[in-house]
Design an enzyme around this catalytic site. Structure first.
Site, mmCIF file in Angstrom:
data_model
loop_
_atom_site.group_PDB
_atom_site.id
_atom_site.type_symbol
_atom_site.label_atom_id
_atom_site.label_comp_id
_atom_site.label_asym_id
_atom_site.label_seq_id
_atom_site.Cartn_x
_atom_site.Cartn_y
_atom_site.Cartn_z
ATOM 1 N N ARG A 192 43.656 40.713 47.985
ATOM 2 C CA ARG A 192 44.018 39.729 49.007
ATOM 3 C C ARG A 192 45.398 39.128 48.753
ATOM 4 O O ARG A 192 46.044 38.638 49.679
ATOM 5 C CB ARG A 192 42.954 38.626 49.060
ATOM 6 C CG ARG A 192 43.016 37.787 50.328
ATOM 7 C CD ARG A 192 41.762 36.991 50.525
ATOM 8 N NE ARG A 192 41.718 35.801 49.687
ATOM 9 C CZ ARG A 192 40.668 34.968 49.641
ATOM 10 N NH1 ARG A 192 39.587 35.240 50.348
ATOM 11 N NH2 ARG A 192 40.691 33.910 48.869
ATOM 12 N N GLY B 163 41.654 29.098 42.557
ATOM 13 C CA GLY B 163 40.910 28.513 41.450
ATOM 14 C C GLY B 163 40.548 27.076 41.747
ATOM 15 O O GLY B 163 40.476 26.655 42.911
ATOM 16 N N GLU C 7 44.469 28.295 47.135
ATOM 17 C CA GLU C 7 43.096 28.377 47.639
ATOM 18 C C GLU C 7 42.236 27.765 46.549
ATOM 19 O O GLU C 7 42.007 28.377 45.507
ATOM 20 C CB GLU C 7 42.721 29.830 47.941
ATOM 21 C CG GLU C 7 41.481 29.956 48.818
ATOM 22 C CD GLU C 7 40.215 30.083 48.015
ATOM 23 O OE1 GLU C 7 39.482 29.065 47.933
ATOM 24 O OE2 GLU C 7 39.955 31.161 47.486
#
Length: 490
Positions: free
Chosen positions: A168, A237, A259
């Site tokens: 990703r 994380g 994210e």
């Protein structure tokens, strides 16, 4: 361990990958990788030093100009070749993930499918990076908009989806023309090592992708974040670590994608199809044993159906079988490490001490490995720790609400805003929830919504930026405006 498992592990490179070469850490140090189902050591991986990190960034910097000028179609074809290669080796990749992370093989196979799709999706995006051309409103200039790669990027991935998190991030970066240094989590580095070998095998040029595994993340990545040659940081994380990385990135004003943590509410209204809601709850809670930022963390259920929903969910989760993920018929693998298992048990104990009722599970089983049984708790107080904190385990706490306003209040009562889920037959309510719930993603009558073609990311302290979808490649592109004098003259 079976012969097939030993053969696979022996085929996975465990060294660092820098400038197209596999090499030992400069200190020759290694760290151990464990099978969480047994606690046994399954591999020793090169432990990068700050000097190794600098070498990796130097390689990415050196390769950036050539990779950025590589025709988009060539970059696309390499990503498509990587998709084909990962798909061809799906069984090996899935088994490796199960060995180092613990999830059952069917879930690992599902991750291979999901993770590989980022390679195919961004291979299709690479040749469609566009800009713009228009006449200025006053007629004086022509406005040309050009998209260019951001430049060398540091990608820091988590342990829970070791293939999908690597693809990703790497896929859009390469599609955009950026070189990368990837640092996988020390708990599950092997899948990333195998994936980087695949990229090497399909012909990604030296220096475009560099891999530094390390047990001392901050020592190695800190100097890279402070280095002016680095232009982008992408991290998945915890919110706590993300905050510190954002502070460090501010010194160089790096482009960042974050994210971070989640505390996903799962809303069940009194008009919901309860059987469908239970199906969705199992999917949203038990994917990856609950070790996912997208996992349903709080089950907010209308008081009129809470007892029935809790009973059905407890029946379903209580019937799931724990065991080593490689065994037939196993539904739930171990948690990734002992302290993760102990944290889950601590949260359950806190809720039980606060008055919650255990409908199933709720106790650490005996035997080896870091297992925790699927657990359902009813009557959980709003201020229980497992309502406020990210559980990262197979525990479903049920909190009741009285009406839609109460449900929205509970859903938004968190610093996080990554994903939410809602079950209702009322279309108007679904649209209201989409506008009222503070979240980056919302599943309506669906327990799993991750898709390479959709923008993944959160609001509030769940992150910055989006991965996947048509916007995912924009995270690795800079916009340049070129003002051109009127070609027709004054």
């Amino acid at each position: 361990m079976t012969d097939a498992e030993r053969t696979l592990l022996s085929s996975v490179p465990t060294q660092l990958y820098i400038a197209g070469q596999w090499r030992a850490a400069s200190s020759s140090a290694t760290f151990d990788v464990h099978d969480p189902a047994t606690g046994d050591v399954i591999a020793a991986v090169a432990d990068a030093t700050p000097e190794d990190g600098e070498a990796a960034l130097a390689a990415a910097h050196e390769a950036q100009d050539g990779w950025g000028r590589t025709p988009p179609r060539e970059r696309a074809e390499l990503l498509r070749a990587a998709f084909d290669a990962v798909t061809a080796r799906a069984d090996d990749v899935a088994l490796l993930m199960t060995l180092e992370m613990g999830k059952p093989l069917d879930q690992s196979r599902a991750e291979v499918t999901y993770g590989a799709e980022f390679l195919r999706w961004f291979s299709e995006q690479a040749a469609h990076i566009d800009g713009g051309y228009l006449r200025a409103p006053n007629g004086a200039n022509r406005i040309l908009v050009v998209k260019k790669p951001v430049g060398p990027s540091l990608l820091i991935t988590p342990w829970n989806f070791p293939l999908a998190m690597a693809t990703r991030k790497i896929a859009p970066a390469l599609a955009a023309g950026c070189t990368v240094v990837i640092k996988p989590a020390s708990l599950t580095p092997l899948t990333t090592h195998l994936f980087v070998k695949v990229l090497d095998d399909v012909g990604v040029p030296p220096g475009v992708v560099n891999l530094i595994s390390t047990s001392r993340s901050g020592d190695v990545t800190g100097p890279l974040i402070a280095d002016p040659r680095l232009r982008k940081l992408s991290f998945t994380g915890s919110t706590e670590v993300g905050r510190s990385l954002l502070a460090a990135a501010s010194e160089q004003v790096l482009r960042t994608s974050m994210e971070l943590g989640g505390n996903a509410p799962f809303l069940v209204f009194d008009d919901a199809d309860l059987e469908a809601a239970v199906d969705g709850a199992v999917a949203a809670k038990m994917r990856n044993m609950g070790e996912a930022c997208t996992a349903a963390n709080r089950f907010l259920v209308h008081a009129a159906v809470a007892d029935e929903f809790g009973r059905r969910l407890a029946d379903r989760l209580g019937a799931l079988r724990l065991g080593r993920g490689t065994e037939d018929g196993v539904d739930v693998g171990p948690l990734v490490e002992e302290k993760a298992r102990d944290k889950v048990d601590e949260l359950v104990t806190d809720a039980r001490d606060g008055g919650a009722q255990v409908l199933t599970g709720g106790a650490v089983p005996g035997g080896p490995g870091w297992f925790y049984p699927p657990t359902v708790l009813a009557g959980v107080p709003e201020d229980a720790r497992l309502v406020r904190e990210e559980i990262f385990g197979p525990v479903a706490p049920i909190v009741t609400f009285s009406d839609e306003d109460d449900a929205v209040r509970l859903a938004n009562a968190t610093e996080y805003g990554l994903v939410a889920y809602a079950y209702t037959r009322d279309v108007s309510r679904a649209l209201r929830l989409a506008e009222r719930i503070e979240t980056g993603m919302l599943g309506i009558n669906a327990g799993v919504i991750s898709d390479a073609a959709a923008p993944f990311g959160g609001v509030k302290q769940s992150g910055i930026g989006r991965e996947g979808g048509s916007v995912g490649i924009e995270e690795y592109l800079e916009t340049t405006y070129v003002g051109i004098a009127d070609p027709f003259g004054p």
